[in-house]
Write an enzyme that holds these catalytic residues in place. Structure first.
Site, PDB file in Angstrom:
ATOM      1  N   LYS A  72       0.831  -1.204   0.000  1.00 50.85           N
ATOM      2  CA  LYS A  72       0.000   0.000   0.000  1.00 50.85           C
ATOM      3  C   LYS A  72       0.869   1.260   0.000  1.00 50.85           C
ATOM      4  O   LYS A  72       0.406   2.334   0.354  1.00 50.85           O
ATOM      5  CB  LYS A  72      -0.909   0.014   1.230  1.00 50.85           C
ATOM      6  CG  LYS A  72      -1.902  -1.145   1.280  1.00 50.85           C
ATOM      7  CD  LYS A  72      -2.763  -1.030   2.539  1.00 50.85           C
ATOM      8  CE  LYS A  72      -3.636  -2.255   2.767  1.00 50.85           C
ATOM      9  NZ  LYS A  72      -4.536  -2.551   1.639  1.00 50.85           N
ATOM     10  N   LEU A 129       3.194   2.071   2.002  1.00 49.74           N
ATOM     11  CA  LEU A 129       3.457   2.594   3.338  1.00 49.74           C
ATOM     12  C   LEU A 129       4.969   2.690   3.600  1.00 49.74           C
ATOM     13  O   LEU A 129       5.436   3.608   4.282  1.00 49.74           O
ATOM     14  CB  LEU A 129       2.801   1.655   4.369  1.00 49.74           C
ATOM     15  CG  LEU A 129       2.372   2.251   5.704  1.00 49.74           C
ATOM     16  CD1 LEU A 129       1.507   3.482   5.490  1.00 49.74           C
ATOM     17  CD2 LEU A 129       1.605   1.201   6.520  1.00 49.74           C
ATOM     18  N   LEU A 146      23.208  -5.137  11.914  1.00 43.32           N
ATOM     19  CA  LEU A 146      22.505  -6.109  12.749  1.00 43.32           C
ATOM     20  C   LEU A 146      21.179  -6.549  12.140  1.00 43.32           C
ATOM     21  O   LEU A 146      20.533  -5.788  11.469  1.00 43.32           O
ATOM     22  CB  LEU A 146      22.269  -5.490  14.129  1.00 43.32           C
ATOM     23  CG  LEU A 146      23.553  -5.050  14.828  1.00 43.32           C
ATOM     24  CD1 LEU A 146      23.240  -4.277  16.082  1.00 43.32           C
ATOM     25  CD2 LEU A 146      24.430  -6.259  15.136  1.00 43.32           C
TER      26      LEU A 146
HETATM   27  C1  LIG Z   1       9.882  -4.281   3.425  1.00 37.28           C
HETATM   28  C2  LIG Z   1       8.431  -3.868   3.605  1.00 37.28           C
HETATM   29  C3  LIG Z   1       8.310  -2.883   4.731  1.00 37.28           C
HETATM   30  C4  LIG Z   1       7.982  -3.194   2.305  1.00 37.28           C
HETATM   31  O1  LIG Z   1       6.616  -2.879   2.410  1.00 37.28           O
HETATM   32  P1  LIG Z   1       5.594  -3.259   1.231  1.00 37.28           P
HETATM   33  O2  LIG Z   1       4.229  -3.100   1.752  1.00 37.28           O
HETATM   34  O3  LIG Z   1       5.995  -4.611   0.724  1.00 37.28           O
HETATM   35  O4  LIG Z   1       5.922  -2.210   0.066  1.00 37.28           O
HETATM   36  P2  LIG Z   1       5.242  -0.771  -0.181  1.00 37.28           P
HETATM   37  O5  LIG Z   1       4.123  -0.936  -1.153  1.00 37.28           O
HETATM   38  O6  LIG Z   1       4.869  -0.120   1.097  1.00 37.28           O
HETATM   39  O7  LIG Z   1       6.446   0.050  -0.829  1.00 37.28           O
HETATM   40  C5  LIG Z   1       7.102  -0.371  -1.980  1.00 37.28           C
HETATM   41  C6  LIG Z   1       8.344   0.478  -2.161  1.00 37.28           C
HETATM   42  O8  LIG Z   1       9.240   0.238  -1.041  1.00 37.28           O
HETATM   43  C7  LIG Z   1      10.482  -0.219  -1.552  1.00 37.28           C
HETATM   44  N1  LIG Z   1      11.048  -1.222  -0.644  1.00 37.28           N
HETATM   45  C8  LIG Z   1      10.580  -2.457  -0.412  1.00 37.28           C
HETATM   46  N2  LIG Z   1      11.390  -3.094   0.460  1.00 37.28           N
HETATM   47  C9  LIG Z   1      12.368  -2.229   0.778  1.00 37.28           C
HETATM   48  C10 LIG Z   1      13.497  -2.323   1.616  1.00 37.28           C
HETATM   49  N3  LIG Z   1      13.774  -3.421   2.297  1.00 37.28           N
HETATM   50  N4  LIG Z   1      14.287  -1.240   1.725  1.00 37.28           N
HETATM   51  C11 LIG Z   1      14.014  -0.116   1.035  1.00 37.28           C
HETATM   52  N5  LIG Z   1      12.956   0.028   0.209  1.00 37.28           N
HETATM   53  C12 LIG Z   1      12.146  -1.034   0.071  1.00 37.28           C
HETATM   54  C13 LIG Z   1      10.154  -0.822  -2.871  1.00 37.28           C
HETATM   55  O9  LIG Z   1      11.293  -0.900  -3.691  1.00 37.28           O
HETATM   56  C14 LIG Z   1       9.108   0.118  -3.411  1.00 37.28           C
HETATM   57  O10 LIG Z   1       9.678   1.316  -3.904  1.00 37.28           O
HETATM   58  P3  LIG Z   1       9.950   1.486  -5.510  1.00 37.28           P
HETATM   59  O11 LIG Z   1       8.630   1.492  -6.174  1.00 37.28           O
HETATM   60  O12 LIG Z   1      10.709   2.758  -5.648  1.00 37.28           O
HETATM   61  O13 LIG Z   1      10.773   0.292  -5.914  1.00 37.28           O
HETATM   62  C15 LIG Z   1       7.523  -5.103   3.884  1.00 37.28           C
HETATM   63  O14 LIG Z   1       7.501  -5.934   2.745  1.00 37.28           O
HETATM   64  C16 LIG Z   1       7.976  -5.912   5.073  1.00 37.28           C
HETATM   65  O15 LIG Z   1       7.724  -5.541   6.208  1.00 37.28           O
HETATM   66  N6  LIG Z   1       8.667  -7.047   4.794  1.00 37.28           N
HETATM   67  C17 LIG Z   1       9.191  -7.914   5.823  1.00 37.28           C
HETATM   68  C18 LIG Z   1      10.348  -7.262   6.518  1.00 37.28           C
HETATM   69  C19 LIG Z   1      11.444  -6.792   5.586  1.00 37.28           C
HETATM   70  O16 LIG Z   1      11.775  -7.425   4.603  1.00 37.28           O
HETATM   71  N7  LIG Z   1      12.021  -5.641   5.927  1.00 37.28           N
HETATM   72  C20 LIG Z   1      13.113  -5.054   5.206  1.00 37.28           C
HETATM   73  C21 LIG Z   1      14.381  -5.571   5.707  1.00 37.28           C
HETATM   74  S1  LIG Z   1      15.709  -4.873   4.805  1.00 37.28           S
END
Ligand SMILES: CC(C)(COP(=O)(O)OP(=O)(O)OC[C@H]1O[C@@H](n2cnc3c(N)ncnc32)[C@H](O)[C@@H]1OP(=O)(O)O)[C@@H](O)C(=O)NCCC(=O)NCCS
Length: 442
Positions: A164, A166, A442
């Site tokens: 979404k 976020l 970490l």
């Molecule tokens: C990572 C996380 C917060 C992304 O949220 P999401 O709901 O999947 O993605 P959203 O729709 O909110 O946002 C998408 C955007 O965030 C970016 N994004 C996704 N994961 C990211 C990350 N780990 N770091 C930075 N940006 C990230 C995407 O590239 C995209 O941007 P873009 O269109 O410029 O490429 C979510 O998938 C999550 O909590 N995953 C499990 C924990 C995790 O992997 N955390 C990151 C550890 S490095």
């Protein structure tokens, strides 16, 4: 076989075409395909506090910002609960990182931390924590430049709120909070490929508790191998090889700081730790009570293990190593619900300063002895696996210490800083693998 697959995005996974990164295309980061810069430096200039946006970024309705107070056990528990159910999983959803409350407290409260950099999102109606991102201050050297950065970590959005957009709002808000404190650069890692990694490292795993690792499908008994033989091959000795090895104490901090500072200059990128930071990194996570109180070889709530080698003749500290405990939930396994993983943290050795030690293989031998002892300590503390990345001096010793290659990849990123690629899993510009990266996140 890799618990950190979730941090991965090898090959095509998560890789988008140029121009598809709607959010990252707007950020001061090198864009994909840009090529190495001519000079190192910032992408956009720092700004005075007044020129930084003063209001929080808007959230979708029904949600509100919440600064997490990590001094409050209740609030650490909320972060713990969010992460333990929603943080990084491997591609098969078999394992999910389970950072303990003690770990989070240690990681989020280094000297000089800012509570404003612990950014949460709550549901307005019931105040449930549904997203988090954090930063902690660090002084970073990248090649010839040293500057303050925010080390960004623990970005997490609740599973029900994914896709979404976020995450970009969280990233922008923590960036704003970092700017308000006068910091304009950041370091972060991710399994996914986004614009643009400054280095890429690969995970390696030293299997310790083979029967359990096979049971939870962390690894498999290869064809033409039996379980018994696999256990025998990977058996860890109980005899330490370095003379003068003991747990680090407060009185060692100055010597460790001195050794660390000199040693880390050997890598293109490294943190600069002052004495307070050395104490925090290596002493504050040792847990409560006596060894054994938290299970075999552990104190209650122990997060880090740091050992020094004291020369019995001179009483000088000649080496040290550290590792940290980061378990994973074994999803859907009631018999073995937790994978106990140790991760290699920082280490150093005076041997690095002996003339020709690297070329002659002396340094490699020393690390095999020192890190080999780390494996013994971890084994005696009942860890199931010992993980390491292809950074620092790790690469040459991994094979001899029986680490196996994992399928997890960790990308390193710098925000608002350009520099040529740093040697991680691959060599870069004549620098050997690993030697570009002296930062353990970490
Ligand atoms: C990572 C996380 C917060 C992304 O949220 P999401 O709901 O999947 O993605 P959203 O729709 O909110 O946002 C998408 C955007 O965030 C970016 N994004 C996704 N994961 C990211 C990350 N780990 N770091 C930075 N940006 C990230 C995407 O590239 C995209 O941007 P873009 O269109 O410029 O490429 C979510 O998938 C999550 O909590 N995953 C499990 C924990 C995790 O992997 N955390 C990151 C550890 S490095």
């Amino acid at each position: 076989m890799d618990v950190v697959k979730g941090k991965a995005g090898l090959g095509g996974v998560n890789k988008k075409n140029l121009g598809e990164h709607k959010f990252w295309a707007t950020q001061p980061v090198p864009q994909l395909g840009e090529g190495p810069p001519l000079d190192d430096g910032y992408i956009e200039p720092s700004r005075p506090r007044e020129a930084v946006r003063q209001e929080p970024y808007p959230l979708p309705k029904d949600f509100e910002w919440s600064m997490l107070d990590i001094d409050d056990p209740q609030q650490i528990k909320e972060v713990y609960d969010l992460l333990s159910l929603n943080y990084v999983e491997d591609d098969d959803a078999s394992f999910r990182f389970q950072y303990s409350s003690e770990f989070l407290e240690w990681a989020l409260k280094p000297p000089g931390y800012h509570k404003e950099w612990h950014v949460g999102v709550r549901v307005s109606s019931n105040k449930k924590l549904v997203a988090f991102i954090s930063g902690v201050p660090m002084t970073l050297r990248v090649r010839g430049n040293t500057f303050s950065v925010s080390e960004i970590n623990y970005l997490c959005v609740h599973k029900k709120l994914r896709s979404k957009r976020l995450a970009p709002v969280l990233i922008k808000e923590v960036t704003r909070q970092v700017h308000l404190k006068g910091t304009f650069q950041a370091i972060y890692t991710a399994g996914v490929v986004i614009p643009t990694p400054v280095s890429v490292c690969r995970y390696y795993h030293r299997l310790l508790n083979i029967p359990k690792l096979v049971d939870i499908k962390f690894c498999f008994v290869p064809r033409n191998m039996t379980l018994a033989r696999m256990i025998r091959i990977n058996k860890v000795s109980s005899n330490y090889t370095t003379v003068g090895l003991r747990e680090m104490e407060e009185r060692d901090a100055l010597q460790v700081a001195n050794l660390f500072t000199r040693f880390m200059k050997r890598f293109d990128m490294s943190p600069i730790f002052n004495l307070a930071e050395i104490k925090h990194q290596f002493l504050s996570g040792i847990g409560r009570g006596n060894i054994g109180d938290g299970g075999l070889g552990r104190r209650d709530g122990q997060v880090t293990w740091t050992y020094v080698v004291e020369d019995p003749g001179t009483n000088r500290i000649t080496d040290f190593f550290s590792f940290y405990s980061l378990p994973s939930t074994v999803i859907g396994n009631t018999k073995n619900p937790v994978l106990e993983a140790a991760y290699l943290f920082y280490y150093a050795s005076e041997t690095a300063f002996e003339k020709g030690a690297e070329e002659s293989g002396l340094l490699k031998k020393r690390f095999e002895s020192v890190i080999g002892d780390a494996l013994i300590v971890a084994n005696e503390a009942n860890f199931d696996v010992f993980n390491a990345l292809t950074l620092m001096d790790n690469v040459p010793i991994l094979q001899d210490l029986k680490f196996g290659v994992g399928d997890g990849i960790l990308n390193f990123y710098l925000y608002n800083w350009r520099t040529a690629p740093l040697a991680g899993m691959n060599s870069e510009g004549g620098v050997s693998p690993g030697k570009g990266v002296g930062v353990v996140m970490l």
